[in-house]
Design an enzyme around this catalytic site. Structure first.
Site, mmCIF file in Angstrom:
data_model
loop_
_atom_site.group_PDB
_atom_site.id
_atom_site.type_symbol
_atom_site.label_atom_id
_atom_site.label_comp_id
_atom_site.label_asym_id
_atom_site.label_seq_id
_atom_site.Cartn_x
_atom_site.Cartn_y
_atom_site.Cartn_z
ATOM 1 N N ASN A 28 0.894 -1.379 0.046
ATOM 2 C CA ASN A 28 -0.119 -0.089 -0.116
ATOM 3 C C ASN A 28 0.864 1.260 0.082
ATOM 4 O OD1 ASN A 28 -2.409 -1.749 0.269
ATOM 5 N ND2 ASN A 28 -1.964 -2.192 2.368
ATOM 6 N N ARG A 29 2.190 1.084 -0.489
ATOM 7 C CA ARG A 29 3.054 2.289 -0.510
ATOM 8 C C ARG A 29 3.476 2.793 0.827
ATOM 9 N NH1 ARG A 29 2.805 -0.025 -4.596
ATOM 10 N NH2 ARG A 29 2.894 0.976 -6.772
ATOM 11 N N LEU A 30 3.170 2.166 1.859
ATOM 12 C CA LEU A 30 3.688 2.564 3.225
ATOM 13 C C LEU A 30 4.787 2.127 3.692
ATOM 14 C CD1 LEU A 30 0.229 2.003 5.377
ATOM 15 C CD2 LEU A 30 1.475 4.359 4.675
#
Length: 211
Positions: free
Chosen positions: A189-191
């Protein structure tokens, strides 16, 4: 294909302050060993960014040849664009990208020339043809043609008759002494995980950055 449609998820690993080493070079060594087990050819490729005389940053790929707690070593022609830029401003950045492990490492540091002895030892460890190429190439200088380069190469190779050329005085290594590391681990999730080490009064301060 629309470029904005190209995506991937990063799920391979995670990085936290708890599982990071106290010294950034120890974490770098661990990551380098892991990527070498997967890709020995490109694992040592790194981008080096210098500040050009025109005010623009310049980036190019070089090969890491050794590293230890002092820093990172690569070799080049001192009269090249990167060599001239380093002579003007020794502050440089290094960047490793290892897509196999979904990882990046960014390093800021100060570049200084290695000793003549270290430069000569590495120069003569290279394949004969690579030594000849380094001896005839005025790196970054304009040349009239590819044929011009090949003729210079063939002429010196014939002249040497199998003996090694001398290491050019304008060719050698740089040691980049790091002052900052950023280790990036891709996450879902691009975290992404971003762990930074900054050198403060000979101690490494560790912090996490938002992705």
């Amino acid at each position: 294909m629309k470029l904005e449609s190209i995506r991937r998820e990063y799920t391979r690993a995670e990085l936290s302050k708890k599982n990071a080493d106290k010294h950034p070079m120890h974490l770098f060594q661990r990551w380098m060993k892991e990527v070498l087990n997967l890709n020995k050819i490109d694992a040592t490729s790194m981008s080096i960014v210098t500040n050009g005389a025109d005010g623009f940053p310049d980036s190019r790929i070089v090969l890491l040849k050794s590293y230890n707690n002092e820093g990172f070593v690569f070799f080049t022609n001192y009269n090249s664009q990167k060599g001239q830029a380093i002579a003007e401003n020794p502050k440089v950045s290094l960047h490793f990208f290892w897509p196999e492990l979904e990882r990046q490492v960014r390093i800021s540091g100060i570049a200084e020339k290695t000793s003549i002895e270290e430069s000569e030892a590495y120069f003569h460890s290279r394949p004969f043809e690579s030594q000849v190429a380094a001896a005839v190439s005025e790196q970054s200088a304009e040349v009239p043609s590819r044929v011009y380069l090949e003729e210079k190469f063939d002429a010196l190779k014939k002249e040497l008759n199998g003996t090694n050329p001398e290491c050019p005085k304008n060719w050698g290594g740089y040691l980049v002494r790091p002052v900052k590391f950023e280790f990036w681990q891709g996450r879902e999730n691009r975290l992404h995980d971003r762990i930074v080490y900054e050198l403060k009064d000979e101690d490494w301060i560790i912090k996490r950055l938002a992705p």
